[in-house]
Design an enzyme around this catalytic site. Structure first.
Site, PDB file in Angstrom:
ATOM      1  N   GLU A  14      10.660 -14.725 -18.744  1.00  0.00           N
ATOM      2  CA  GLU A  14      10.327 -13.319 -18.535  1.00  0.00           C
ATOM      3  C   GLU A  14       9.275 -12.849 -19.529  1.00  0.00           C
ATOM      4  OE1 GLU A  14      10.309  -9.176 -17.580  1.00  0.00           O
ATOM      5  OE2 GLU A  14      10.545 -11.051 -16.473  1.00  0.00           O
ATOM      6  N   LYS A  63       5.592 -11.328 -18.527  1.00  0.00           N
ATOM      7  CA  LYS A  63       5.073 -10.026 -18.975  1.00  0.00           C
ATOM      8  C   LYS A  63       3.683 -10.177 -19.585  1.00  0.00           C
ATOM      9  CE  LYS A  63       8.050  -7.185 -17.666  1.00  0.00           C
ATOM     10  NZ  LYS A  63       8.129  -8.082 -16.493  1.00  0.00           N
ATOM     11  N   ASN A  73       0.686   0.356   5.929  1.00  0.00           N
ATOM     12  CA  ASN A  73       1.201  -0.467   4.847  1.00  0.00           C
ATOM     13  C   ASN A  73       1.909  -1.655   5.476  1.00  0.00           C
ATOM     14  OD1 ASN A  73       2.380  -1.569   2.535  1.00  0.00           O
ATOM     15  ND2 ASN A  73       4.053  -0.073   2.506  1.00  0.00           N
ATOM     16  N   GLY A  74       1.506  -2.876   5.125  1.00  0.00           N
ATOM     17  CA  GLY A  74       2.145  -4.060   5.685  1.00  0.00           C
ATOM     18  C   GLY A  74       1.123  -5.064   6.189  1.00  0.00           C
ATOM     19  N   GLU A  81       1.162 -10.896 -16.830  1.00  0.00           N
ATOM     20  CA  GLU A  81       0.940  -9.779 -15.909  1.00  0.00           C
ATOM     21  C   GLU A  81      -0.056  -8.762 -16.442  1.00  0.00           C
ATOM     22  OE1 GLU A  81       4.871  -8.814 -13.305  1.00  0.00           O
ATOM     23  OE2 GLU A  81       5.077  -8.522 -15.465  1.00  0.00           O
ATOM     24  N   HIS A 116       9.855 -33.267 -23.266  1.00  0.00           N
ATOM     25  CA  HIS A 116       9.724 -33.980 -21.994  1.00  0.00           C
ATOM     26  C   HIS A 116       8.387 -33.655 -21.301  1.00  0.00           C
ATOM     27  CE1 HIS A 116      13.789 -35.550 -22.198  1.00  0.00           C
ATOM     28  NE2 HIS A 116      14.188 -34.339 -22.559  1.00  0.00           N
ATOM     29  N   ARG A 141       1.549   1.397  -6.022  1.00  0.00           N
ATOM     30  CA  ARG A 141       1.681   0.509  -4.878  1.00  0.00           C
ATOM     31  C   ARG A 141       0.371  -0.200  -4.533  1.00  0.00           C
ATOM     32  NH1 ARG A 141       5.518   0.930  -0.837  1.00  0.00           N
ATOM     33  NH2 ARG A 141       7.388   2.075  -1.409  1.00  0.00           N
ATOM     34  N   TRP A 185      -3.518  -1.946  -1.471  1.00  0.00           N
ATOM     35  CA  TRP A 185      -3.427  -3.246  -2.121  1.00  0.00           C
ATOM     36  C   TRP A 185      -3.887  -4.260  -1.080  1.00  0.00           C
ATOM     37  CZ3 TRP A 185      -0.906  -7.976  -1.551  1.00  0.00           C
ATOM     38  CH2 TRP A 185      -0.936  -8.816  -2.674  1.00  0.00           C
ATOM     39  N   CYS A 233       0.842  -1.189   0.000  1.00  0.00           N
ATOM     40  CA  CYS A 233       0.000   0.000   0.000  1.00  0.00           C
ATOM     41  C   CYS A 233       0.881   1.245   0.000  1.00  0.00           C
ATOM     42  CB  CYS A 233      -0.903   0.015   1.223  1.00  0.00           C
ATOM     43  SG  CYS A 233      -1.841  -1.505   1.469  1.00  0.00           S
ATOM     44  N   LYS A 265       3.387  -2.669  -7.413  1.00  0.00           N
ATOM     45  CA  LYS A 265       4.770  -2.523  -7.841  1.00  0.00           C
ATOM     46  C   LYS A 265       5.763  -2.958  -6.775  1.00  0.00           C
ATOM     47  CE  LYS A 265       7.984  -1.077 -10.670  1.00  0.00           C
ATOM     48  NZ  LYS A 265       8.233  -1.783 -11.925  1.00  0.00           N
TER      49      LYS A 265
END
Length: 607
Positions: free
Chosen positions: A479, A483, A98-99, A486, A502, A27, A74, A2, A602
């Site tokens: 990666e 992307k 925040n946390g 996301e 495999h 955030r 968040w 947050c 983020k």
């Protein structure tokens, strides 16, 4: 994850708080709220969703005051709705958090027994009721906060207002960053310097366990033992202008296009201009004596570490392990004082990575942080630091921070190789030369953006997309898949090309695009063989290679992306750009929120 901001102002603070929240929205964007002190009491406005919804609420019911706190959320505990939005408040106290407070159930049961009534499903609300109870017990605001901190377990940054005291704002941090800004007759509190950039360029970063009492004339800091201490006020180079989107549609697009410049800055920071060799700052240990390296990171930073594993093992001839930070410390892994532990994080505040750093440090290990924020917790706590120079990155999906990490890790790999005598001077000079050419090569890739946009139209309706690569481009496949997941919400996976047969090859049919990352290196022919296996089963191959590589492609390919020829050493950096652009254009075409994708934030400051 947050974002919090607080202002002791000499003017109406609501516009300042709203602006700060907009700069912190990367955030969290599940809900937002503001509390101010008005006419001797506490007034709040909160709204579910984005900050624009809070602005609409304020237009309907304005809020005034010269003292206030604000929050963009968040969600961790409790659904993202107005009831669970911060600030939380009682008649006497308002608080933003925040946390995560780990022992909230235990504390809530204790406070309910004393008559407190909880409105939300959040862990955060317990903190405001605990402080309220301590005030009722006769403690002063500062005493109540310090007594509450002794009871709280977990990770948190707090901003706290008290009814009737317009010249008081208290902040506290534990395992979560918090900064104090110094203005002209005003004082500010923020999750990071970005939020405070338009208000001040004078920042003090709170250290682990700190609390702070703000008035309009200054700040009194207290350490983890609640003893008064001084904290250095530093100028910050971050400005409000650096955070804007400019003429770009999204922050992510802007940050993709900034990559040639910021990678050039990063390279120049480790390059000796006289002999064009790599020259790192003094790290406090002998790179030539390294026998083992352990790289620890999360998400995109983890993939940059996987690329570095290839570089360090191939060019420096040193053994490398790469670990997911969220798993590393719970294995109680033995720490070898002779092993270099490298921790990679854009923010320098990633909770899992920071905890792993502290684990290694507490067990006597060597620690090196590669971070983008010089004032971050990791930068302050690691034995040695290498700074990427990506500048502020607002888009949740990392782009320029990732490539600057790769550049930094490439330079480190060459420095270790040179120190260990693993590279001949001529070969080392050739590789350094290849690294210096990367910014211009990336500029060339960006000139072909329209072709990637056209390709995005062909895959935007896919349900599944596979990415494959070999060697140092295998992490690029992962990666690229990350992307796409996301920001477009398309299911995607990255695989080592040789592993397809495999198991994953069972997923291939004519509906599945397969993006093949294939620079012409020593593994090119093997990658082509794996691509042929895909085409034989009807997979829609999207082939990314250079001009020479294109000569090996037949008419069965679905699409091709031609990149400039580059030394295989730097190919992973170059090939990061088209996978970023492809994901970006797919997301734009699908109409998703590119900069603020659902469920993501983020700066991941909670476990």
């Amino acid at each position: 994850m947050c974002g919090i901001v607080g202002v002791l102002g000499n003017r109406e603070v609501v516009p300042l708080l709203i602006d700060g929240l907009k700069r912190l929205e990367y955030r969290g964007y599940d809900s937002a709220g503001i509390a101010t002190l008005v006419q001797g009491g506490i007034a709040r406005r909160r709204a579910e969703g984005r900050i624009g919804n809070l602005e609409n609420r304020l237009a309907e019911a304005p809020l005034f005051g010269r003292t206030g706190i604000a929050h963009t959320r968040w969600a961790t505990h409790g659904a993202p709705n107005e009831v669970n939005a911060h600030p939380h408040a009682t008649e006497r106290v308002a608080l933003v958090h925040n946390g995560i407070i780990e022992n909230y159930r235990e504390l809530a049961n204790e406070l309910i027994a004393k008559g407190h009534k909880f409105e939300s499903q959040t862990d955060s609300e317990v903190a405001v009721h605990l402080i309220d109870q301590l005030l009722q017990d006769g403690l002063s605001p500062l005493q109540a906060v310090h007594a509450a901190l002794l009871r709280l377990r977990g990770a948190f940054a707090l901003g706290i207002l008290f009814k009737g005291d317009e010249d008081l704002l208290i902040g506290a941090r534990r395992n979560v960053p918090l900064a104090v800004g110094f203005g002209d007759g005003e004082m500010y509190l923020g999750s990071d310097a970005l939020a405070l950039a338009p208000l001040t360029d004078r920042i003090a970063y709170m250290e682990e366990g700190d609390s702070v009492v703000l008035s309009r004339t200054g700040a009194q800091f207290y350490d983890a033992d609640y003893q008064p201490v001084q904290r250095q006020i530093k100028p910050t180079a971050i400005s409000g202008a650096m955070i804007g989107k400019g003429n770009y549609r999204h922050y992510m697009q802007k940050e993709i296009y900034e990559q040639p410049a910021v990678m050039g800055d990063t390279i120049n920071g480790v390059l000796n201009p006289i002999d064009r060799s790599i020259q790192l700052p003094d790290l406090g240990f002998d790179l030539g004596a390294l026998k083992r390296v352990c790289i620890i990171a999360c998400g995109t930073s983890y993939y940059s570490g996987l690329v570095a594993k290839y570089w360090l093992e191939r060019y420096a001839k040193v053994n490398v392990d790469v670990d997911v930070a969220s798993e590393y410390r719970y294995r109680e892994s033995p720490v070898d004082p002779e092993t270099l532990a490298i921790f990679i994080s854009q923010s320098g505040e990633t909770a899992d990575t920071l905890a792993a750093l502290r684990y290694v440090k507490n067990h006597g290990g060597r620690t090196l942080a590669i971070v983008n924020v010089p004032e971050s917790s990791m930068a302050r706590e690691a034995k040695a630091v290498l700074l990427t120079k990506a500048g502020p990155e607002i888009g949740v999906a990392s782009t320029k921070a990732f490539t600057c990490q790769l550049v930094t890790l490439a330079a480190l790999s060459l420095a270790v190789a040179q120190a260990r005598g693993a590279l001949e001077p001529r070969e080392a000079a050739r590789l350094v030369g290849a690294l210096t050419e990367v910014p211009s090569l990336i500029s060339e890739v960006l000139n072909h953006d329209e072709a990637l946009h056209a390709l995005a139209e062909k895959i935007m309706d896919a349900r599944d997309v596979l990415y494959i690569g070999r060697g140092a481009c295998y992490p690029l496949a992962m990666e690229g898949a990350l992307k796409l997941k996301e920001i477009s919400y398309i299911h995607a996976e990255g695989y080592a090309a040789g592993e397809l047969k495999h198991g994953p090859i069972a997923l291939i049919d004519e509906q599945v695009p397969v993006i093949v990352i294939a620079p012409t290196d020593g593994l090119f022919e093997k990658t082509i063989s794996n691509m042929q296996e895909v085409m034989a089963r009807g997979g829609r191959v999207i082939f990314m290679s250079d001009r020479e590589g294109m000569t090996h492609l037949d008419d069965r390919s679905f699409a091709r992306v031609e990149l400039p020829a580059a030394d295989p050493f730097v190919a992973p950096i170059l090939y990061a750009i088209p996978v970023q652009l492809l994901a970006y254009h797919v997301a734009v075409l699908k109409g998703t929120d590119v900069d603020q994708p659902r469920n993501l934030a983020k700066s991941v400051t909670v476990e």
